[in-house]
Design a protein around this motif. Structure first.
Motif, PDB file in Angstrom:
ATOM      1  N   VAL A 111       0.850  -1.191   0.000  1.00 45.51           N
ATOM      2  CA  VAL A 111       0.000   0.000   0.000  1.00 45.51           C
ATOM      3  C   VAL A 111       0.885   1.240   0.000  1.00 45.51           C
ATOM      4  CG1 VAL A 111      -1.939  -1.163   1.141  1.00 45.51           C
ATOM      5  CG2 VAL A 111      -0.203  -0.022   2.533  1.00 45.51           C
ATOM      6  N   SER A 112       0.309   2.368  -0.384  1.00 43.92           N
ATOM      7  CA  SER A 112       1.117   3.584  -0.487  1.00 43.92           C
ATOM      8  C   SER A 112       1.397   4.225   0.866  1.00 43.92           C
ATOM      9  CB  SER A 112       0.437   4.596  -1.404  1.00 43.92           C
ATOM     10  OG  SER A 112      -0.816   4.971  -0.887  1.00 43.92           O
ATOM     11  N   ALA A 113       0.496   4.048   1.829  1.00 44.74           N
ATOM     12  CA  ALA A 113       0.697   4.646   3.159  1.00 44.74           C
ATOM     13  C   ALA A 113      -0.193   3.946   4.175  1.00 44.74           C
ATOM     14  CB  ALA A 113       0.374   6.132   3.127  1.00 44.74           C
ATOM     15  N   LEU A 114       0.205   4.052   5.449  1.00 42.52           N
ATOM     16  CA  LEU A 114      -0.558   3.482   6.557  1.00 42.52           C
ATOM     17  C   LEU A 114      -0.664   4.524   7.668  1.00 42.52           C
ATOM     18  CD1 LEU A 114       1.004  -0.087   6.606  1.00 42.52           C
ATOM     19  CD2 LEU A 114      -1.381   0.461   6.097  1.00 42.52           C
ATOM     20  N   PRO A 115      -1.639   4.373   8.582  1.00 42.79           N
ATOM     21  CA  PRO A 115      -1.800   5.334   9.667  1.00 42.79           C
ATOM     22  C   PRO A 115      -0.527   5.497  10.498  1.00 42.79           C
ATOM     23  CG  PRO A 115      -3.680   3.847   9.592  1.00 42.79           C
ATOM     24  CD  PRO A 115      -2.657   3.318   8.621  1.00 42.79           C
ATOM     25  N   GLN A 116      -0.309   6.695  10.964  1.00 45.03           N
ATOM     26  CA  GLN A 116       0.812   7.055  11.839  1.00 45.03           C
ATOM     27  C   GLN A 116       2.169   6.685  11.237  1.00 45.03           C
ATOM     28  OE1 GLN A 116      -0.018   5.668  15.839  1.00 45.03           O
ATOM     29  NE2 GLN A 116      -1.840   6.933  15.994  1.00 45.03           N
ATOM     30  N   ASN A 117       2.253   6.707   9.918  1.00 43.85           N
ATOM     31  CA  ASN A 117       3.492   6.400   9.190  1.00 43.85           C
ATOM     32  C   ASN A 117       4.035   5.003   9.479  1.00 43.85           C
ATOM     33  OD1 ASN A 117       3.672   8.855   7.734  1.00 43.85           O
ATOM     34  ND2 ASN A 117       4.363   9.858   9.608  1.00 43.85           N
ATOM     35  N   SER A 118       3.162   4.084   9.841  1.00 39.32           N
ATOM     36  CA  SER A 118       3.577   2.690  10.042  1.00 39.32           C
ATOM     37  C   SER A 118       4.036   2.120   8.711  1.00 39.32           C
ATOM     38  CB  SER A 118       2.399   1.856  10.550  1.00 39.32           C
ATOM     39  OG  SER A 118       1.910   2.372  11.745  1.00 39.32           O
ATOM     40  N   LYS A 119       4.916   1.137   8.794  1.00 42.29           N
ATOM     41  CA  LYS A 119       5.360   0.435   7.595  1.00 42.29           C
ATOM     42  C   LYS A 119       4.549  -0.827   7.344  1.00 42.29           C
ATOM     43  CE  LYS A 119      10.125   2.020   7.805  1.00 42.29           C
ATOM     44  NZ  LYS A 119      11.535   1.629   7.855  1.00 42.29           N
ATOM     45  N   ILE A 120       3.798  -1.251   8.380  1.00 39.29           N
ATOM     46  CA  ILE A 120       3.054  -2.502   8.291  1.00 39.29           C
ATOM     47  C   ILE A 120       1.797  -2.433   9.151  1.00 39.29           C
ATOM     48  CG2 ILE A 120       4.466  -3.545  10.116  1.00 39.29           C
ATOM     49  CD1 ILE A 120       4.135  -6.255   8.600  1.00 39.29           C
ATOM     50  N   GLU A 121       0.759  -3.093   8.694  1.00 40.45           N
ATOM     51  CA  GLU A 121      -0.487  -3.272   9.451  1.00 40.45           C
ATOM     52  C   GLU A 121      -0.912  -4.715   9.251  1.00 40.45           C
ATOM     53  OE1 GLU A 121      -5.121  -1.701   9.380  1.00 40.45           O
ATOM     54  OE2 GLU A 121      -3.532  -0.314   8.807  1.00 40.45           O
ATOM     55  N   ILE A 122      -1.363  -5.362  10.320  1.00 42.27           N
ATOM     56  CA  ILE A 122      -1.776  -6.765  10.236  1.00 42.27           C
ATOM     57  C   ILE A 122      -3.147  -6.931  10.874  1.00 42.27           C
ATOM     58  CG2 ILE A 122      -1.227  -9.167  10.847  1.00 42.27           C
ATOM     59  CD1 ILE A 122       1.730  -8.338  11.065  1.00 42.27           C
ATOM     60  N   GLU A 123      -4.035  -7.626  10.177  1.00 41.05           N
ATOM     61  CA  GLU A 123      -5.342  -7.992  10.735  1.00 41.05           C
ATOM     62  C   GLU A 123      -5.440  -9.504  10.757  1.00 41.05           C
ATOM     63  OE1 GLU A 123      -8.015  -5.873   8.111  1.00 41.05           O
ATOM     64  OE2 GLU A 123      -8.139  -7.561   6.761  1.00 41.05           O
ATOM     65  N   ALA A 124      -6.280 -10.021  11.644  1.00 39.31           N
ATOM     66  CA  ALA A 124      -6.373 -11.479  11.802  1.00 39.31           C
ATOM     67  C   ALA A 124      -7.811 -11.926  12.009  1.00 39.31           C
ATOM     68  CB  ALA A 124      -5.520 -11.919  12.992  1.00 39.31           C
ATOM     69  N   MET A 125      -8.052 -13.164  11.627  1.00 41.04           N
ATOM     70  CA  MET A 125      -9.331 -13.822  11.889  1.00 41.04           C
ATOM     71  C   MET A 125      -9.021 -15.163  12.546  1.00 41.04           C
ATOM     72  SD  MET A 125     -12.273 -15.307   9.332  1.00 41.04           S
ATOM     73  CE  MET A 125     -12.532 -13.771   8.498  1.00 41.04           C
ATOM     74  N   ALA A 126      -9.730 -15.451  13.642  1.00 39.36           N
ATOM     75  CA  ALA A 126      -9.522 -16.708  14.345  1.00 39.36           C
ATOM     76  C   ALA A 126     -10.847 -17.449  14.469  1.00 39.36           C
ATOM     77  CB  ALA A 126      -8.934 -16.447  15.732  1.00 39.36           C
ATOM     78  N   TYR A 127     -10.740 -18.756  14.533  1.00 39.09           N
ATOM     79  CA  TYR A 127     -11.905 -19.632  14.675  1.00 39.09           C
ATOM     80  C   TYR A 127     -11.605 -20.635  15.781  1.00 39.09           C
ATOM     81  CZ  TYR A 127     -15.379 -23.239  13.721  1.00 39.09           C
ATOM     82  OH  TYR A 127     -16.392 -24.145  13.848  1.00 39.09           O
ATOM     83  N   LYS A 128     -12.532 -20.756  16.701  1.00 44.24           N
ATOM     84  CA  LYS A 128     -12.355 -21.692  17.819  1.00 44.24           C
ATOM     85  C   LYS A 128     -13.353 -22.819  17.692  1.00 44.24           C
ATOM     86  CE  LYS A 128     -11.273 -21.542  22.629  1.00 44.24           C
ATOM     87  NZ  LYS A 128     -10.979 -20.647  23.729  1.00 44.24           N
ATOM     88  N   LYS A 129     -12.842 -24.047  17.662  1.00 49.46           N
ATOM     89  CA  LYS A 129     -13.717 -25.226  17.519  1.00 49.46           C
ATOM     90  C   LYS A 129     -14.541 -25.435  18.761  1.00 49.46           C
ATOM     91  CE  LYS A 129     -10.595 -27.519  14.386  1.00 49.46           C
ATOM     92  NZ  LYS A 129      -9.716 -28.633  14.146  1.00 49.46           N
TER      93      LYS A 129
END
Length: 129
Positions: A111-129
């Motif tokens: 991406v061209s830019a992220l909030p607060q000049n971060s170099k990386i952003e990570i999102e996650a999805m989890a599933y619990k059996k």
């Protein structure tokens, strides 16, 4: 749907969204940047940024009684795809140190830019059996 936006060890979202939401057996974690409660400064090094973000994701998971092995999908947003090897090294270590043998599915997008000049952003999805 249950809003889980209560974890005090992770900074509040910087916009109008929930930190995480629990829907039945799914935990959706919003994109995390490397901002921290105890420091306003974001490290320059993408490896350090990645470590901070993964630690935040682990905290959010544990607060909702999920574990790292429950992560089924990761989305990574990075401002310089040439730094992906540094991210991969930290990412792989994070999962293997937490006894995960099957990595979650993943997308990585430059991406061209992220909030607060971060170099990386990570999102996650989890599933619990």
């Amino acid at each position: 749907m249950k809003n889980k936006n209560k974890e005090k060890k992770v900074p509040e979202p910087i916009g109008p969204y929930s930190q995480s939401i629990l829907i039945e057996k799914f935990l959706l974690i919003s994109g995390q940047i490397p901002n921290q409660i105890d420091s306003k400064k974001i490290p320059e090094d993408i490896s350090q940024q990645t470590k901070i973000i993964l630690k935040k994701i682990k905290i959010i998971l544990k607060k909702s009684n999920f574990d790292i092995k429950d992560i089924i999908k990761i989305n990574i947003y990075i401002t310089n795809i040439k730094e992906i090897n540094k991210v991969n090294k930290i990412y792989k270590s994070f999962f293997t140190k937490n006894f995960v043998t099957n990595f979650p599915t993943r997308s990585c997008v430059e991406v061209s830019a992220l909030p607060q000049n971060s170099k990386i952003e990570i999102e996650a999805m989890a599933y619990k059996k």
